[in-house]
Design an enzyme around this catalytic site. Structure first.
Site, PDB file in Angstrom:
ATOM      1  N   PRO A  12      -9.003  -2.023  11.039  1.00 53.96           N
ATOM      2  CA  PRO A  12      -8.535  -0.632  10.947  1.00 53.96           C
ATOM      3  C   PRO A  12      -8.343  -0.267   9.476  1.00 53.96           C
ATOM      4  O   PRO A  12      -7.315  -0.544   8.871  1.00 53.96           O
ATOM      5  CB  PRO A  12      -7.213  -0.650  11.715  1.00 53.96           C
ATOM      6  CG  PRO A  12      -6.740  -2.054  11.608  1.00 53.96           C
ATOM      7  CD  PRO A  12      -7.951  -2.925  11.526  1.00 53.96           C
ATOM      8  N   ASP A  52      -7.020  -3.083   4.746  1.00 55.40           N
ATOM      9  CA  ASP A  52      -6.761  -3.339   6.159  1.00 55.40           C
ATOM     10  C   ASP A  52      -5.323  -2.920   6.457  1.00 55.40           C
ATOM     11  O   ASP A  52      -4.382  -3.540   5.960  1.00 55.40           O
ATOM     12  CB  ASP A  52      -6.975  -4.830   6.448  1.00 55.40           C
ATOM     13  CG  ASP A  52      -6.889  -5.173   7.926  1.00 55.40           C
ATOM     14  OD1 ASP A  52      -6.264  -4.399   8.671  1.00 55.40           O
ATOM     15  OD2 ASP A  52      -7.437  -6.226   8.319  1.00 55.40           O
ATOM     16  N   HIS A  53      -5.171  -1.892   7.283  1.00 55.46           N
ATOM     17  CA  HIS A  53      -3.833  -1.354   7.547  1.00 55.46           C
ATOM     18  C   HIS A  53      -2.981  -2.302   8.379  1.00 55.46           C
ATOM     19  O   HIS A  53      -1.768  -2.075   8.558  1.00 55.46           O
ATOM     20  CB  HIS A  53      -3.950  -0.007   8.265  1.00 55.46           C
ATOM     21  CG  HIS A  53      -3.032   1.037   7.714  1.00 55.46           C
ATOM     22  ND1 HIS A  53      -1.715   0.793   7.424  1.00 55.46           N
ATOM     23  CD2 HIS A  53      -3.237   2.344   7.400  1.00 55.46           C
ATOM     24  CE1 HIS A  53      -1.147   1.892   6.961  1.00 55.46           C
ATOM     25  NE2 HIS A  53      -2.046   2.844   6.924  1.00 55.46           N
ATOM     26  N   ARG A  54      -3.560  -3.379   8.896  1.00 53.69           N
ATOM     27  CA  ARG A  54      -2.770  -4.346   9.658  1.00 53.69           C
ATOM     28  C   ARG A  54      -1.908  -5.218   8.758  1.00 53.69           C
ATOM     29  O   ARG A  54      -0.886  -5.755   9.209  1.00 53.69           O
ATOM     30  CB  ARG A  54      -3.702  -5.246  10.485  1.00 53.69           C
ATOM     31  CG  ARG A  54      -4.484  -4.527  11.569  1.00 53.69           C
ATOM     32  CD  ARG A  54      -5.481  -5.461  12.230  1.00 53.69           C
ATOM     33  NE  ARG A  54      -6.476  -5.972  11.281  1.00 53.69           N
ATOM     34  CZ  ARG A  54      -7.439  -6.832  11.603  1.00 53.69           C
ATOM     35  NH1 ARG A  54      -7.537  -7.290  12.856  1.00 53.69           N
ATOM     36  NH2 ARG A  54      -8.300  -7.249  10.691  1.00 53.69           N
TER      37      ARG A  54
END
Length: 480
Positions: A273, A450-452
């Site tokens: 994401p 990576d937004h995680r």
């Protein structure tokens, strides 16, 4: 299979690669080869490498053709053990020599001696991380011979009579009495510079091709060749595309580096994401600082990318979340893996496609050291000689797409990393300095992450840190 036959299977070439494309055979059936002698060139999704043989003996069978994709663990070559077949005895007299069809050749003896002298300078490449230990002294000894022999052509012409096998000098066949005998060192030099040995007339004994002959060929300009690239498959006449109705002009197989890039990018887009932040940066001070350094040391000044790389490694120390990997375990649990160090990858465009070599332990290097390593890795990557480790061990990627004349890019993260910083071209733009409008050298930085593994605050903090370092390079370097 006979116990005298040794089957060498395509080895694990590193980094979990499961297949390789056979580019070229370096030996032929009937050749005598020695331990660690390169037998084939293969192209993996990472690089082009030479595969050395762990066995000595006579090549009995080649399992594959150039252009074929082979799986790791499948047979590559079959080698008959040395001494498995009874060798013809050396004639004790001229009469015996005539009766067996074998004649001693003092010219070939001279060639063998010249070969030994030539090879003292070194040997060919051995696949990184594979092969016998101990270097040249450990497993490359050559059996001593008091003389060499060649097949008498009259005997060879007899249809019913058995043909005596050709002797060899260090695994290189002698197809006739006065053929060139080439050491691995000379062959490697010729391959590295794109010189065809078939076009060289050797100056050594018996036509032996010496190092000086290859050097002379290298210095002689030739017509430039077309750059290497994907090879299109011939298209059958009348091949029409069902969707567009247009004739198909070319079909290009996706393999090698292009296949790996396609799979990696698709996996990145599917699993990560991704979010992107960007900022315009005044790089005038950095350019002025480098210009001043260049005046003092014209030949030892790091490039702009090396300075930015130094700022990136310092920024990753402050924001380590961007120097991690997001993993999903077999039981479904998730974890973020952090690293004690930074392997800084950088995108390099080559004739074989886009690759990302990485500077290992980049956080320990100065800007000058980073510059030297970036240049070295760029060179080996473009030659197709970067090792799988050099191409697959990065923890963060720096992408200088400004060299292509563009300002920005919605970059795709180099999976399995979690972030990539892109640098656009540096151009003159209007900029407000101390309330006054001025023309400044401006570039755009783009960070895909990576937004995680982190939120926008962390990403923006890192991006702002690198931007501030570019705008005030003297103060930033003093604090690093």
């Amino acid at each position: 299979m006979s116990s005298d036959m040794q089957v060498f299977r395509l080895p694990d070439l590193g980094e979990g690669l499961t297949e390789a494309e056979l580019v070229n055979w370096l030996v032929a059936v009937g050749d005598e080869i020695k331990v660690d002698q390169p037998i084939a060139e293969v192209e993996t999704a990472k690089s082009m490498v030479e595969v050395p043989s762990p066995y000595a003996g006579t090549v009995a069978e080649l399992h594959g053709e150039a252009g074929q994709t082979l799986d790791v663990g499948k047979p590559l070559i079959s080698i008959a053990r040395s001494g498995a077949a009874p060798a013809p005895e050396t004639p004790s007299s001229a009469e015996d020599a005539v009766s067996t069809g074998i004649v001693a050749s003092p010219e070939v003896d001279a060639a063998a001696e010249a070969y030994r002298t030539e090879e003292k300078a070194g040997s060919g490449n051995v696949l990184i991380g594979y092969g016998t230990p101990g270097g040249v002294a450990g497993g490359r000894t050559r059996p001593r011979k008091t003389s060499l022999a060649v097949v008498d052509r009259e005997t060879e012409a007899r249809a019913e009579a058995p043909v005596a096998s050709e002797p060899a000098v260090a695994g290189t066949r002698i197809p006739g009495k006065l053929s060139a005998v080439i050491s691995p060192l000379v062959r490697k030099m010729a391959r590295d510079h794109g010189v065809s040995l078939e076009t060289i007339q050797g100056s050594g004994a018996s036509g032996l091709i010496m190092r000086r002959d290859v050097e002379a060929a290298i210095s002689t300009p030739e017509a430039p060749e077309a750059p290497a690239g994907p090879v299109s498959v011939p298209v059958a006449e009348g091949d029409l595309d069902s969707r567009t109705g247009l004739a198909v002009s070319a079909r290009t197989p996706v393999r090698g580096v292009r296949k790996a890039v396609a799979a990696n990018m698709a996996k990145s887009r599917t699993e990560i994401p991704e979010a992107t932040v960007w900022v315009d940066v005044d790089a005038t001070a950095l350019l002025e600082m480098r210009a001043e350094l260049k005046k003092r040391a014209p030949h030892d000044t790091p490039g702009l990318l090396a300075f930015i790389a130094r700022f990136v490694t310092a920024g990753l120390k402050r924001y380590p979340a961007l120097n991690t990997r997001f993993e999903i375990r077999e039981d479904g649990s998730q974890e973020i893996v952090g690293f004690d160090g930074i392997n800084l990858g950088f995108a390099a465009q080559t004739d074989r496609g886009l690759v990302v070599p990485s500077v290992r332990n980049a956080h320990q290097l100065s800007a000058r050291e980073l510059d030297a390593e970036i240049r070295r890795l760029t060179s080996v990557a473009r030659e197709g000689k970067a090792t799988p480790t050099e191409l697959g061990s990065g923890t963060f990627t720096l992408n200088n797409y400004g060299v292509f004349g563009v300002d920005g890019s919605a970059a795709i993260i180099n999976y399995p990393e979690v972030a990539m910083l892109g640098v656009g071209r540096i151009i003159d733009r209007p900029w407000v300095v101390n309330g006054e409008l001025a023309v400044r050298k401006v570039t755009e930085l783009t960070l895909a992450f990576d937004h995680r593994v982190c939120d926008g605050e962390t990403a923006a903090g890192f991006l702002r840190y690198v931007a501030d370092a570019i705008e005030n390079p003297g103060g930033a370097l003093a604090d690093m």
